[in-house]
Design a protein around this motif. Structure first.
Motif, PDB file in Angstrom:
ATOM      1  N   ASP A 159      28.212  41.113  32.055  1.00  0.00           N
ATOM      2  CA  ASP A 159      29.473  40.482  32.063  1.00  0.00           C
ATOM      3  C   ASP A 159      29.271  39.629  30.836  1.00  0.00           C
ATOM      4  OD1 ASP A 159      30.369  41.857  34.558  1.00  0.00           O
ATOM      5  OD2 ASP A 159      30.609  40.071  35.724  1.00  0.00           O
TER       6      ASP A 159
ATOM      7  N   ASN B 173      34.479  34.239  32.593  1.00  0.00           N
ATOM      8  CA  ASN B 173      33.847  35.629  32.691  1.00  0.00           C
ATOM      9  C   ASN B 173      35.031  36.408  32.110  1.00  0.00           C
ATOM     10  OD1 ASN B 173      32.936  38.097  33.395  1.00  0.00           O
ATOM     11  ND2 ASN B 173      32.050  37.263  35.381  1.00  0.00           N
TER      12      ASN B 173
ATOM     13  N   THR C 149      34.688  39.554  31.488  1.00  0.00           N
ATOM     14  CA  THR C 149      34.778  40.890  31.890  1.00  0.00           C
ATOM     15  C   THR C 149      35.584  41.104  32.958  1.00  0.00           C
ATOM     16  OG1 THR C 149      32.507  41.094  30.995  1.00  0.00           O
ATOM     17  CG2 THR C 149      33.150  42.612  32.845  1.00  0.00           C
ATOM     18  N   LYS C 150      35.496  39.776  34.011  1.00  0.00           N
ATOM     19  CA  LYS C 150      36.070  39.736  35.523  1.00  0.00           C
ATOM     20  C   LYS C 150      37.280  38.789  35.221  1.00  0.00           C
ATOM     21  CE  LYS C 150      32.976  42.021  37.525  1.00  0.00           C
ATOM     22  NZ  LYS C 150      31.661  41.299  37.584  1.00  0.00           N
TER      23      LYS C 150
END
Ligand code: MIC
Ligand code: SF4
Length: 645
Positions: free
Chosen positions: A587, A611, A613-614
């Motif tokens: 991530d 984060n 990616t999330k």
């Protein structure tokens, strides 16, 4: 309201800060010790700080870890340490003189003084009422230069001892019982003080076994009062003039108290792979064993060795067992030789090792594949013996010796062998001929550096944006033996961080170093008590070499967290532990406006890590003092110290 013993010593040595629990307190350091596996780096850092002579009352450099000279590397480090210490006013304890903690308590420790050592078992000297703390090499280098050592003012945990040990129960069983009750993270944020009528029943070597292994609780240090038993020990070491009587005030207040009735303790064993996985020996009885190792800074005193010799005398070890014994110091070995105990050990079949750490740190005597090894040492972490599939059990010297005879883990109370007594001699054999005094004319000393000494990584000031991928995700209680493994193959490279970095965290994930390099660095995601165990700064230097910028954990062990900060790596603690579960490998994580965010921590704010990616963010605390925040901004203690000059 009175003071506890530790609080009294802290008060006497306080040069700044506050004694309020949780606040930073700065301590004057009277003595330092280093050992060779952390010492080479500590002296390189001492040199990098440009300090001339040590400013402490006493500083000693020991050679005890890197004793296998299978190539030029270790011997080169010995030469470097001998010459650099001669130049800077430090005593040098030659290889063969013994394990640092055993020798220090015999020859140098003084009740009421402070000792800072680049080894996590430095609290051994708490057995004579010293405030003895383990730290990273850089902190010790700064202390040698006269700088204060800063700790977060700990709470005081009282362990009240009542009753008396029964035959076959041992000091080791006392500390194993404390570990059983408190676990390997139970001591974090505490100094452990031993009190109560049971204290008077324990000799100095027994007290030292207990304070030594207090390191496994994660405690800042452990301490016993200094009393007539301490005086007798110091008199026997011809150091009566160093004695000072010390104890807590009668109205001292402790933050927490546990009581142990010594008469109820039975022989205990710590099962693989953690010192707090403690059971009664009688509950694990009949475990077939391959190897027994008696020694290490926990249990290698003369009285421990005499107990072992008493058990072995006139008997023979079991056919399938290899028994190795490493007496803790030259003094111990010499006295065993002189009084015939050594002959008894040899006759019984023991393999006698030189006085040093040896098998405790995987320097030789690694067990066979899947081997079961019974050891009197303090740590049975996964892989530490040098054999990954081995199982190491921790026991007292008495249980170890009896089991070597039977070939099985044996509760000695079930045998007809007579229980040996702990006896401390009235007079020790004093011969300090392996302690080399520093040069009288330091300018004439040339510091000798072998080819294995490579430049160590130094961080750069904190950039505007700290970003990178999550490079590894590990569980609770990851030890520094996981982060920077040390065995006979790797220990010789303690002054060669680029080489060591190739093995960083490999017991958890063999691909980690390669991944970290390919990704250009990033973050480590960890559970509770990350970095427990050793003081080795290499567990911060190797990640730094690989470009690690921060560790996101549920909680940290004390020394490792300080080492991360000293090297400019951000130790961040999840506000919400559930966030740990939300981060996956690779991530993409970002800390925007990093310097601004870090500065605001002094005002009580938390750090926001996003984060990408999330598409979510986590708030995290940065448990650092104002001075540590400055270190992080400058890229570590070395940069900050240089800047302040
Ligand atoms: C240990 O027992 O783990 C060591 C080896 O003595 C370490 C120091 C080191 O890693 O060099 C320690 O306890 O700090
Ligand atoms: Fe040496 Fe083992 Fe003690 Fe560490 S724990 S100082 S390796 S004997």
């Amino acid at each position: 309201m009175g003071y506890t013993l530790a609080q009294k010593i802290i008060k006497d040595h306080m040069v700044g800060g506050s004694m309020e629990v949780g606040k930073e307190v700065s301590l004057r350091i009277d003595q330092t010790l280093t050992q060779d596996s952390t010492g080479t780096m500590a002296y390189l850092q001492f040199e990098a700080l440009g300090l001339p002579q040590v400013q402490t009352e006493l500083s000693v450099a020991y050679i005890d870890h890197n004793m296998l000279q299978t190539g030029f590397e270790n011997a080169d480090d010995h030469k470097y340490i001998q010459t650099v210490t001669a130049k800077h006013g430090i005593r040098f304890s030659k290889p063969g003189n013994g394990v640092c903690h055993q020798v220090h308590i015999e020859r140098f420790g003084i009740p009421g003084k402070t000792l800072l050592g680049s080894d996590s078992h430095t609290p051994t000297c708490g057995g004579i009422g010293m405030l003895a703390i383990g730290a990273g090499g850089l902190d010790v280098a700064v202390a040698m230069g006269g700088g204060a050592y800063n700790i977060t003012m700990p709470q005081i945990l009282e362990v009240r001892l009542v009753g008396e040990l029964q035959p076959w129960s041992s000091a080791k069983d006392i500390i194993l019982e404390v570990l059983r009750r408190l676990t390997v993270k139970g001591g974090v944020g505490y100094i452990v003080e031993y009190t109560g009528p049971g204290v008077k029943t324990l000799s100095v070597p027994e007290r030292a076994t207990i304070t030594n292994m207090g390191a496994e609780l994660g405690a800042t240090t452990s301490i016993f009062p200094s009393d007539e038993i301490t005086l007798a020990f110091m008199r026997a070491q011809q150091r009566e003039t160093d004695y000072v009587a010390l104890s807590a005030d009668s109205d001292a207040v402790y933050d927490k108290t546990i009581e142990i009735d010594l008469s109820e303790l039975r022989p205990l064993v710590a099962c693989p792979h953690s010192p707090d996985n403690v059971k009664a020996v009688s509950d694990v009885n009949d475990l077939k064993i391959d190897q027994v190792h008696i020694g290490s800074c926990t249990n290698s005193s003369l009285s421990d060795m005499h107990k072992v010799a008493d058990i072995l005398r006139g008997r023979s070890i079991a056919e399938d067992v290899s028994l190795v014994i490493a007496p803790g110091s030259k003094q111990v070995l010499n006295m065993l030789a002189a009084d015939g105990s050594l002959a008894d050990m040899i006759a019984a079949g023991a393999r006698i090792l030189e006085s040093g750490c040896g098998p405790c740190i995987g320097m030789g005597q690694s067990p066979r594949t899947d081997g079961i090894s019974l050891r009197t040492i303090n740590r049975n972490f996964y892989g530490r013996s040098g054999t990954k599939s081995a199982q190491v059990y921790l026991v007292s010297p008495e249980v170890a010796a009896v089991s070597a005879l039977t070939g099985f883990l044996t509760d000695p109370t079930t045998t007809d062998i007579e229980a040996p007594k702990t006896v401390v001699p009235k007079e020790f054999m004093v011969n300090d001929n392996l302690i080399v005094m520093p040069a009288e004319d330091p300018d004439t000393v040339e510091v000798v550096r072998g080819p294995n000494i490579k430049p160590f990584p130094i961080n750069t000031p904190l950039p505007e944006q700290v970003s990178g991928k999550s490079l590894i995700k590990v569980e609770d209680n990851i030890t520094t033996d996981h982060i920077m493994p040390s065995d006979s193959k790797l220990l010789p490279f303690r002054s060669n961080v680029p080489h060591l970095a190739n093995y960083c965290l490999t017991p958890c994930d063999p691909d980690f170093p390669e991944r970290a390099k390919n990704e250009g660095g990033g973050f480590i995601i960890a559970g509770h008590n990350y970095g427990q165990g050793s003081s080795r700064e290499h567990a911060a230097l190797a990640p730094l070499q690989l470009g690690v910028k921060g560790v996101l954990a549920k909680s940290f062990a004390r020394i490792h967290m300080a080492n991360l900060i000293n090297n400019g790596i951000l130790p961040l603690v999840f506000d919400d532990e559930n966030d740990y579960d939300k981060i996956d490998l690779l991530d993409e994580l970002v800390i925007a406006d990093a310097p601004k965010q870090v500065k605001r921590v002094a005002a009580g704010e938390h750090i926001v890590v996003c984060n990408k990616t999330k598409d979510e963010c986590y708030t995290m605390s940065l448990p650092a003092s104002e001075r540590q925040l400055d270190m992080l901004l400058e890229g570590g203690l070395l940069n900050l110290t240089r800047k302040e000059r």
